[in-house]
Design a protein around this motif. Structure first.
Motif, short mmCIF file in Angstrom:
data_model
loop_
_atom_site.label_atom_id
_atom_site.label_comp_id
_atom_site.label_asym_id
_atom_site.label_seq_id
_atom_site.Cartn_x
_atom_site.Cartn_y
_atom_site.Cartn_z
N TRP A 126 -0.14 -11.14 -12.20
CA TRP A 126 -1.18 -10.35 -12.82
C TRP A 126 -0.84 -10.51 -14.19
O TRP A 126 0.28 -11.10 -14.47
CB TRP A 126 -1.40 -9.00 -12.75
CG TRP A 126 -1.45 -8.35 -11.23
CD1 TRP A 126 -0.49 -8.25 -10.10
CD2 TRP A 126 -2.80 -7.94 -10.75
NE1 TRP A 126 -1.03 -7.57 -9.19
CE2 TRP A 126 -2.40 -7.49 -9.30
CE3 TRP A 126 -4.02 -7.86 -11.25
CZ2 TRP A 126 -3.42 -7.17 -8.62
CZ3 TRP A 126 -4.92 -7.51 -10.38
CH2 TRP A 126 -4.75 -7.15 -8.98
N ILE A 175 4.16 -2.95 -4.60
CA ILE A 175 3.25 -2.06 -4.60
C ILE A 175 1.92 -2.36 -5.13
O ILE A 175 0.85 -1.68 -4.75
CB ILE A 175 4.06 -0.97 -5.57
CG1 ILE A 175 5.08 -0.33 -4.69
CG2 ILE A 175 2.87 0.21 -6.01
CD1 ILE A 175 5.99 0.89 -5.57
N ASN A 176 1.92 -3.48 -5.93
CA ASN A 176 0.52 -3.89 -6.42
C ASN A 176 0.34 -5.29 -6.15
O ASN A 176 0.37 -6.15 -6.89
CB ASN A 176 0.59 -3.53 -8.06
CG ASN A 176 -0.89 -3.95 -8.77
OD1 ASN A 176 -1.82 -3.84 -8.01
ND2 ASN A 176 -0.67 -4.18 -9.91
N PRO A 177 0.25 -5.51 -4.99
CA PRO A 177 0.14 -7.10 -4.36
C PRO A 177 -0.77 -8.04 -4.69
O PRO A 177 -1.95 -7.84 -4.59
CB PRO A 177 0.40 -6.82 -2.76
CG PRO A 177 -0.29 -5.61 -2.61
CD PRO A 177 -0.11 -4.70 -3.85
N ALA A 232 -2.91 -9.75 -1.97
CA ALA A 232 -3.93 -9.08 -1.61
C ALA A 232 -5.07 -9.16 -2.32
O ALA A 232 -6.27 -9.29 -1.84
CB ALA A 232 -3.58 -7.70 -1.10
N ALA A 233 -4.80 -9.05 -3.56
CA ALA A 233 -5.91 -8.85 -4.43
C ALA A 233 -6.71 -10.38 -4.54
O ALA A 233 -7.76 -10.21 -4.82
CB ALA A 233 -5.64 -8.53 -6.04
N SER A 234 -5.89 -11.32 -4.28
CA SER A 234 -6.51 -12.62 -4.33
C SER A 234 -7.44 -13.24 -3.20
O SER A 234 -7.79 -14.25 -2.89
CB SER A 234 -5.69 -13.84 -4.82
OG SER A 234 -4.45 -13.54 -4.46
N TYR A 246 -3.48 -6.72 3.62
CA TYR A 246 -3.37 -5.32 3.44
C TYR A 246 -2.11 -4.87 3.52
O TYR A 246 -1.13 -5.31 3.67
CB TYR A 246 -4.20 -4.60 4.66
CG TYR A 246 -3.59 -4.40 5.96
CD1 TYR A 246 -3.94 -6.02 6.75
CD2 TYR A 246 -2.86 -3.52 6.65
CE1 TYR A 246 -3.16 -5.89 8.04
CE2 TYR A 246 -2.37 -3.75 7.98
CZ TYR A 246 -2.49 -4.96 8.50
OH TYR A 246 -1.82 -4.98 9.67
N LYS A 247 -2.02 -3.52 2.61
CA LYS A 247 -0.78 -2.91 2.74
C LYS A 247 -0.77 -1.75 3.61
O LYS A 247 -1.97 -1.23 3.55
CB LYS A 247 -0.67 -2.37 1.31
CG LYS A 247 0.63 -2.03 0.71
CD LYS A 247 0.87 -1.76 -0.71
CE LYS A 247 1.95 -1.26 -1.10
NZ LYS A 247 3.29 -2.13 -0.70
#
Ligand code: HEM
Ligand code: SF4
Ligand code: SF4
Lengths: 246, 575
Positions: free
Chosen positions: B66, B186-188, B191-193, B200-201
């Motif tokens: 990020w 914790i803010n992967p 997963a976001a991309s 998933y977490k």
């Protein structure tokens, strides 16, 4: 109406569409794990960078054109004041452009498949068949547009092919319409229905998982343990409160 | 406050000897299949060095993680969602296989069937991708132990950031090992991309997994992860990643890499964190404040308020207790010696590191000083800016003061404990100089030096009531059974098509095969290969070592048990 006509323009479309629909359902149930683009970018990206976007944007555009051209009767466009000529000019111009992108992209992709060692090794027989039918369909389609307009023997597909295609979906097939279509159109339609019939069993299934949901979902997906395989006893009643969230 | 539990790991870099045991056992357990030959869920890199894949830390180039947008909000370095979808047909920045290495094997057959000739026949390397003969030019650890330095070091993205004169000294003087697994952020950003939402977490323990049934091979996650810990299986066309050995962790045993770590330098435990403040913390403006921000996310498990909130949020008593006993919490908070790897990627990584003090001690000893005297050591840490700057680029986004503080604590521990060990009076001033107490130092020493298995690994088991059959979920394919889809079988739709075989079924077959076979080891068929996943570290599973048939094979057939006369007790692995 002879038997061959019925076979080609009634039986084949219905069989192929049925295989298409049921096949996708079956593949999804049976083989979610095999449902993927099988990207080959890890092996090679210099050629892919050009070939894949050209091909994909081209074919998606062509797809949209088909939806319009086959789905919308000529009378509708005329009703909103678009003359047949104007429609034709726009359709041929954009169609040729999209077709050109598709064919160049496809050329690059095929060249890449054959010449890049690892990509060739990763090409299955299934891929080869798919490419054969796909390429044939695209070539017949494009030759209709190009030849039809250059040589000037464009049969008016909006009066023949399109109504026939729509008639399949009304369940009142009109095979006789296809008789009047040119050979190019006939071949294009045939190979297209062949493509639909093999579609669910090839890598082309990736088209149906185009990730449009990405726009609306939250960035991070959380998932809880799944309770569907209840092979063990669930919590006792008085413990429920503590574990209810999970 | 919304309390969530997160599985975490801390590695004490001073103890890593770079033996790669962790990588090998991990590979043996998870990635010994076609399609993932080049995949190392756990890898050990020599620093300084380029890392694996090459120069992955250069985010200007690889666009992982990020960054802060102009409006101060987090955005992926690869741009907006729309941009990612528009470039989906060909990912603009994806490391090619050459950035990893082209996997190969050798043409062993020529060794046995070459005709009689003057020169010994050679087994040529052959690419596993194209089957063609190839020249081996790079691999996962080409620059191991500074091999190829200094030329290869020029591309170390971390080294590039520190000043030139420091750089030169570093190359001549220091090296240490950095074992890496997926950070289970914790803010992967992986997963976001992911366009299909397949990554998933897990809400229970924070383990980040790829749902093999939902992955569609869009391969955007490979770019998204700044640590390049998502690997693309080029046979199945799906992304795979470190699973934190979830089938093991769920039953309370540590990951394979930790279990087999020769240096016993890995710690596993859970921490409780405040899920409501994650985005705020990840968007901290100054990268050098990210370490503190992430540390503050981790809640004090002894705070009654936190406990109450945890109970309210459905965290069970034994998990709360595990959080209280967690070595991870102790190393992050109580002793404050663990640091996150590259906090500036803003993914809130959860595998932390205790930076190595050894370069300093070694350098000091070389100059003829007493490398362990507190005064000398403190002075040396300050004057030897060299390793500190490098470590700071790794662990604190360049904030040397923090690294300095941690190294001073580690130095203080050495000096303080040396006095005790030599029977001298304990020097409390050493402890106060680093803001600790003598008792605190002794406790820290216990955790870092003598802690036993159950102190290093405090892993609460998964709750059956939370999800019966959890282990059958989703990533089953990462561990495909032999001759099944993931093991090189070609289904009707290309490699690895067909359904998933549950792990329990796999284990059943494996055990049955082992019990029925008439050779003790060296299984004749692949089904009976040793599966390190269900090895709890006790005894030697059958088949781990080849039989010593020259000693045991009787006159009338193959030997029927035991790995040799001097090791008669073969312990059956627990299923
Ligand atoms: C609807 C949106 C679509 C998306 C998002 C999409 C995406 C992709 C992706 C990511 C790849 C893998 C490229 C690589 O890395 O190797 C691919 C390959 C491919 N796609 Fe699509 N696709 C779409 C539609 C289509 C359509 C409509 C067709 C044709 C009818 C098609 C035919 C192909 C073919 C033939 C390949 C293989 C290319 C090769 O590697 O030789 N795709 N697609
Ligand atoms: S380190 Fe692991 S969790 Fe973090 S972004 Fe990479 S793959 Fe995802
Ligand atoms: S097994 Fe332990 S000591 Fe060996 S390389 Fe891995 S982390 Fe380092």
């Amino acid at each position: 109406m002879n038997t061959l006509e019925i076979l080609l323009w009634v039986v084949l479309p219905y069989v192929s569409l049925a295989v298409f629909v049921v096949g996708h359902y079956w593949r999804y149930r049976y083989d979610k794990f095999g449902w993927t683009t099988r990207s080959s970018q890890l092996y090679e990206s210099r050629l892919l960078r050009w070939g894949s976007p050209l091909f994909h944007f081209g074919i998606l555009f062509a797809l949209a054109g088909h939806v319009l051209g086959l789905g919308i009767p000529a009378s509708w466009t005329e009703a909103v004041g678009i003359s047949e000529h104007a429609y034709h000019v726009v359709a041929v111009a954009t169609g040729a452009l999209a077709g050109f992108g598709t064919i160049v992209g496809l050329g690059i992709l095929l060249y890449r498949r054959r010449t890049v060692g690892p990509v060739f090794s990763a090409t299955t027989r299934n891929d080869k068949l798919m490419y054969l039918v796909l390429t044939a369909t695209i070539l017949f389609g494009l030759s209709n547009t190009v030849l039809g307009n250059i040589i000037g023997q464009a049969s008016d597909y909006r009066e023949t092919v399109s109504p026939w295609f729509r008639s399949i979906f009304y369940f009142q097939p009109k095979p006789e319409l296809m008789d009047e279509a040119g050979l190019g159109y006939q071949l294009h339609a045939l190979s297209a229905f062949l493509l639909f019939a093999i579609w669910p069993f090839t890598r082309l299934v990736h088209v149906f998982s185009a990730p449009l949901g990405y726009f609306t979902r939250p960035y991070i997906v959380y998932r809880s343990r799944d309770v569907r395989l209840g092979s063990r006893a669930s919590a006792r009643g008085w413990d429920k409160e503590k574990v209810s969230r999970r | 406050m919304r309390v969530m539990a997160q599985m975490g790991m801390v590695m004490n870099l001073d103890k890593c000897i770079g033996c790669h045991t962790c990588s090998v056992t991990c590979k043996q357990a998870w990635t010994n299949r076609t399609g993932v030959e080049y995949v190392w869920f756990n890898n050990v890199e020599t620093r300084p060095g380029q890392g694996y894949p090459r120069t992955y830390e250069d985010q200007e180039k690889w666009k992982g993680g990020w960054e802060l947008g102009r409006n101060g909000r987090l955005k992926l370095r690869t741009g907006s969602r729309l941009k990612r979808l528009m470039t989906i047909f060909s990912n603009p920045v994806q490391p090619s296989i050459n950035e990893y290495y082209e996997p190969w094997t050798y043409d062993y057959e020529t060794l046995t069937n070459a005709p009689l000739q003057e020169h010994t026949p050679v087994a040529q390397p052959r690419s596993l991708l194209s089957d063609k003969p190839m020249k081996v030019e790079w691999s996962a650890n080409w620059d191991d132990n500074l091999g190829g330095a200094p030329e290869l070091l020029e591309n170390d993205p971390v080294l590039k950031k520190i000043s030139a004169e420091v750089k030169e000294k570093f190359e001549q003087t220091y090296m240490f090992y950095l074992p890496r697994i997926c950070e289970h952020c914790i803010n992967p950003s992986c997963a976001a991309s992911c366009p299909s939402g397949a990554i998933y977490k897990r809400a229970e323990d924070g383990i980040v997994l790829v749902d093999q049934d939902r992955c569609r091979g869009w391969r955007m996650c490979v770019t998204g992860c700044p640590y390049k810990k998502i690997y693309f299986n080029h046979r199945t066309g799906k992304a795979e990643k470190c699973t934190f050995c979830y089938p093991r962790v769920e039953v309370g045993i540590p990951t394979v890499c930790s279990e087999t770590c020769v240096g016993r330098l890995r710690y596993i435990g859970i921490v409780l964190y405040d899920a409501d403040r994650v985005l705020e913390a990840a968007a901290t403006p100054d990268p050098q404040d990210l370490y503190e921000a992430q540390r503050s996310l981790v809640l004090d498990p002894n705070d009654p308020e936190v406990i109450a909130a945890a109970r309210r949020d459905g965290i069970s008593e034994d998990w709360i207790e595990a959080a209280q006993r967690s070595p991870i919490y102790a190393l992050i908070h109580t002793y404050g010696v663990a640091l996150p790897l590259h906090p500036e990627y803003r993914t809130m990584p959860m595998v932390w590191y205790i930076p190595p003090l050894s370069p300093v001690v070694d350098a000091l000893t070389e100059t003829g000083h007493d490398g362990e005297a507190a005064g000398n050591l403190f002075g040396a840490i300050e004057s030897l800016r060299i390793p500190v700057e490098y470590l700071a680029e790794l662990f604190t986004a360049g904030d040397t003061q923090r690294v300095d503080g941690v190294l001073r604590r580690l130095a203080a521990m050495r000096s303080y404990m040396r006095d005790l060990n030599l029977g001298r009076e304990a020097d409390e001033s050493i402890a106060t100089a680093v803001g600790m107490t003598g008792q605190g130092i002794e406790d820290m020493h216990r955790l870092l030096a003598v802690a036993k298995y159950d102190e290093r690994y405090v892993i609460p088991t998964a709750h059956s009531e939370q999800g019966p059959g959890q282990e059958e979920l989703d990533t089953g394919c990462s561990l495909d059974y032999d001759d099944g889809p993931g093991m090189g079988g070609w289904g009707p739709f290309g490699e690895s098509s067909g359904g998933v075989t549950p792990i329990a079924v796999e284990n059943f077959h494996m055990l049955a095969g082992r019990q029925r076979s008439d050779t003790a080891a060296a299984p004749a068929t692949k089904e009976q290969r040793v599966n390190l996943l269900n090895w709890d570290g006790k005894g030697a599973p059958e088949g781990l070592f080849p039989p010593r048939d020259d000693l045991t094979a009787g006159p009338d057939g193959p030997d029927d048990g035991g790995v040799g006369p001097d090791s008669p007790a073969v312990v059956e692995p627990k299923p």
